[in-house]
Design an enzyme around this catalytic site. Structure first.
Site, PDB file in Angstrom:
ATOM      1  N   TRP A  32       9.509  64.989 -17.411  1.00  0.00           N
ATOM      2  CA  TRP A  32       9.161  64.148 -18.567  1.00  0.00           C
ATOM      3  C   TRP A  32       8.914  65.058 -19.770  1.00  0.00           C
ATOM      4  CZ3 TRP A  32       4.374  60.369 -19.008  1.00  0.00           C
ATOM      5  CH2 TRP A  32       4.628  59.444 -20.025  1.00  0.00           C
TER       6      TRP A  32
ATOM      7  N   ASP B  74      12.534  65.565 -10.291  1.00  0.00           N
ATOM      8  CA  ASP B  74      12.323  64.170 -10.670  1.00  0.00           C
ATOM      9  C   ASP B  74      12.670  63.974 -12.139  1.00  0.00           C
ATOM     10  OD1 ASP B  74      10.903  61.462 -10.068  1.00  0.00           O
ATOM     11  OD2 ASP B  74      10.103  62.123 -11.998  1.00  0.00           O
TER      12      ASP B  74
ATOM     13  N   TYR C 203      13.688  59.520 -19.920  1.00  0.00           N
ATOM     14  CA  TYR C 203      13.163  60.753 -20.504  1.00  0.00           C
ATOM     15  C   TYR C 203      14.132  61.300 -21.543  1.00  0.00           C
ATOM     16  CZ  TYR C 203      10.144  60.411 -16.371  1.00  0.00           C
ATOM     17  OH  TYR C 203       9.281  59.967 -15.399  1.00  0.00           O
TER      18      TYR C 203
ATOM     19  N   GLN D 117       6.688  55.829  -6.361  1.00  0.00           N
ATOM     20  CA  GLN D 117       6.159  56.900  -7.228  1.00  0.00           C
ATOM     21  C   GLN D 117       5.064  56.320  -8.126  1.00  0.00           C
ATOM     22  OE1 GLN D 117       7.828  59.509 -10.910  1.00  0.00           O
ATOM     23  NE2 GLN D 117       8.963  59.794  -9.018  1.00  0.00           N
TER      24      GLN D 117
HETATM   25  N1  LIG Z   1       7.289  57.126 -12.653  1.00  0.00           N
HETATM   26  C1  LIG Z   1       6.566  57.221 -13.756  1.00  0.00           C
HETATM   27  O1  LIG Z   1       6.243  56.206 -14.389  1.00  0.00           O
HETATM   28  C2  LIG Z   1       6.128  58.571 -14.238  1.00  0.00           C
HETATM   29  C3  LIG Z   1       5.136  58.676 -15.220  1.00  0.00           C
HETATM   30  C4  LIG Z   1       4.724  59.961 -15.607  1.00  0.00           C
HETATM   31  C5  LIG Z   1       5.315  61.074 -15.031  1.00  0.00           C
HETATM   32  N2  LIG Z   1       6.321  60.948 -14.108  1.00  0.00           N
HETATM   33  C6  LIG Z   1       6.974  62.128 -13.489  1.00  0.00           C
HETATM   34  O2  LIG Z   1       5.971  63.019 -13.002  1.00  0.00           O
HETATM   35  C7  LIG Z   1       6.131  64.298 -13.621  1.00  0.00           C
HETATM   36  C8  LIG Z   1       4.809  64.996 -13.796  1.00  0.00           C
HETATM   37  O3  LIG Z   1       3.928  64.243 -14.597  1.00  0.00           O
HETATM   38  P1  LIG Z   1       3.598  64.597 -16.131  1.00  0.00           P
HETATM   39  O4  LIG Z   1       4.690  65.384 -16.735  1.00  0.00           O
HETATM   40  O5  LIG Z   1       3.199  63.312 -16.762  1.00  0.00           O
HETATM   41  O6  LIG Z   1       2.249  65.456 -16.038  1.00  0.00           O
HETATM   42  P2  LIG Z   1       1.719  66.723 -15.209  1.00  0.00           P
HETATM   43  O7  LIG Z   1       2.760  67.283 -14.341  1.00  0.00           O
HETATM   44  O8  LIG Z   1       0.420  66.293 -14.615  1.00  0.00           O
HETATM   45  O9  LIG Z   1       1.370  67.739 -16.398  1.00  0.00           O
HETATM   46  C9  LIG Z   1       2.348  68.304 -17.201  1.00  0.00           C
HETATM   47  C10 LIG Z   1       1.658  69.104 -18.296  1.00  0.00           C
HETATM   48  O10 LIG Z   1       0.871  70.143 -17.712  1.00  0.00           O
HETATM   49  C11 LIG Z   1       1.305  71.431 -18.179  1.00  0.00           C
HETATM   50  N3  LIG Z   1       1.286  72.326 -17.012  1.00  0.00           N
HETATM   51  C12 LIG Z   1       2.109  72.321 -15.933  1.00  0.00           C
HETATM   52  N4  LIG Z   1       1.759  73.271 -15.053  1.00  0.00           N
HETATM   53  C13 LIG Z   1       0.671  73.887 -15.562  1.00  0.00           C
HETATM   54  C14 LIG Z   1      -0.150  74.953 -15.121  1.00  0.00           C
HETATM   55  N5  LIG Z   1       0.070  75.579 -13.967  1.00  0.00           N
HETATM   56  N6  LIG Z   1      -1.196  75.345 -15.915  1.00  0.00           N
HETATM   57  C15 LIG Z   1      -1.447  74.722 -17.088  1.00  0.00           C
HETATM   58  N7  LIG Z   1      -0.690  73.687 -17.556  1.00  0.00           N
HETATM   59  C16 LIG Z   1       0.363  73.282 -16.810  1.00  0.00           C
HETATM   60  C17 LIG Z   1       2.682  71.223 -18.759  1.00  0.00           C
HETATM   61  O11 LIG Z   1       2.895  72.063 -19.867  1.00  0.00           O
HETATM   62  P3  LIG Z   1       4.138  73.121 -19.921  1.00  0.00           P
HETATM   63  O12 LIG Z   1       5.388  72.350 -19.696  1.00  0.00           O
HETATM   64  O13 LIG Z   1       4.007  73.695 -21.280  1.00  0.00           O
HETATM   65  O14 LIG Z   1       3.840  74.104 -18.823  1.00  0.00           O
HETATM   66  C18 LIG Z   1       2.611  69.762 -19.233  1.00  0.00           C
HETATM   67  O15 LIG Z   1       2.025  69.713 -20.527  1.00  0.00           O
HETATM   68  C19 LIG Z   1       6.833  63.940 -14.951  1.00  0.00           C
HETATM   69  O16 LIG Z   1       7.364  65.076 -15.575  1.00  0.00           O
HETATM   70  C20 LIG Z   1       7.826  62.923 -14.476  1.00  0.00           C
HETATM   71  O17 LIG Z   1       8.915  63.564 -13.838  1.00  0.00           O
HETATM   72  C21 LIG Z   1       6.701  59.707 -13.683  1.00  0.00           C
END
Ligand SMILES: NC(=O)c1ccc[n+]([C@@H]2O[C@H](COP(=O)([O-])OP(=O)(O)OC[C@H]3O[C@@H](n4cnc5c(N)ncnc54)[C@H](OP(=O)(O)O)[C@@H]3O)[C@@H](O)[C@H]2O)c1
Length: 281
Positions: free
Chosen positions: A25, A53, A58, A167
């Protein structure tokens, strides 16, 4: 550091995939970031986090293009993408899937999800998913943001019981599904994919999480991911566009958190004591 191997999850059809994958995302939004995003996904693939994923939503297809670039020439990938609810008619689902395949430059999506519930009847979407499976364009299908009552409804439509995953939002600060949806899925061997596993970075400043991480010579993100990886039938998909963080997240599988630390996590992030409606981001 304990076991280095990434645990795997078995889907109802017997297919296995790593329990730790990579989200996308916000990727594909900004051309200046594309190189970093591709490099980070490739770094994760090289380290074994081979489940990716994505979704047509996105960056309106931009993230799928980044994924296509990252997986070019590689076979060791388990691809997950999602159809918008307003595209999820009998015909629209098939068209959306074909567009996603084109953007990713591949001939098969391993797991194709309905992104959230919309107005098209579930029976129609499921019929389209089954046709895509029969045509070999997807390996399996599932849903996203479905609460327990939605899952019950899904199981009642023809072929609905073929659902391969749900999910949902799940992390230390969002434990609502532990009350009923998670056990409901576990009892039926339907894997749960935990999205936003580090609450998009917001939980990383929690003092208790920082304390537990330090005590384990780990980072707060690793503890947050290890908390989820510990559960049966849960796939965890953190997103990062930073190759060093991809490695950091991957190493969460090596964390061995003590019983005392689990109790401290429960105190800081209490598990649910009653049913709460499923939260979404
Ligand atoms: N089905 C749905 O409705 C839905 C909704 C939301 C998300 N998703 C999926 O789930 C995935 C993950 O969720 P998300 O992107 O919302 O949030 P997340 O994975 O909880 O957090 C992502 C954020 O955390 C940072 N980050 C990642 N690893 C880190 C680390 N080790 N230390 C510090 N910061 C870190 C990333 O920044 P950097 O990139 O700068 O590292 C980004 O800003 C999405 O990308 C998507 O594929 C699905």
């Amino acid at each position: 550091m304990q076991d280095e191997t990434i645990p795997t999850i078995r889907f109802p059809d017997g297919t296995e995939a790593p329990a730790l994958g990579q989200g996308t995302w916000n990727m594909g939004e900004n051309a200046a970031e594309a190189k970093r995003e591709v490099e980070s996904l490739r770094a994760g693939l090289d380290l074994g986090t081979t489940l990716i994923d994505t979704a047509e939503m996105y960056a309106e297809g931009g993230a799928e293009q980044i994924v296509g670039e990252a997986i070019r020439g590689r076979r060791d990938v388990f691809l997950v993408s999602k159809v918008y609810p307003w595209n999820a008619s009998r015909k629209g689902t098939v068209e959306a899937c074909e567009n996603s395949l084109l953007r990713m430059g591949t001939d098969r999506i391993d797991l194709y999800l309905l992104h959230w519930r919309g107005n098209h009847p579930l029976a129609e979407t499921v019929e389209a998913f089954e046709a895509l499976k029969a045509a070999g364009k997807i390996g399996a299908w599932g849903v996203s943001n479905f609460d327990t009552d939605d899952m019950e409804e899904l199981l009642a439509v023809p072929s609905g019981a073929n659902v391969a995953a749900n999910q949902v939002l799940y992390n230390l600060a969002r434990r609502g599904i532990e009350f009923d949806l998670l056990p409901w899925c576990q009892q039926r061997n339907i894997p749960v994919m935990a999205y936003s596993p580090i609450e998009q970075g917001r939980i990383l400043h929690n003092p208790e999480l920082i304390r537990i991480a330090k005590a384990n010579q780990a980072t707060p993100a690793q503890v947050a991911l290890a908390f989820l990886l510990e559960r049966d039938g849960v796939i965890v998909i953190p997103k990062t566009a930073n190759a060093a963080r991809a490695a950091e997240n991957r190493d969460a599988v090596s964390l061995d958190i003590t019983d005392e630390d689990w109790a401290a996590l429960d105190a800081a992030f209490p598990p649910p004591t009653r049913k709460k409606p499923l939260e979404m981001l």
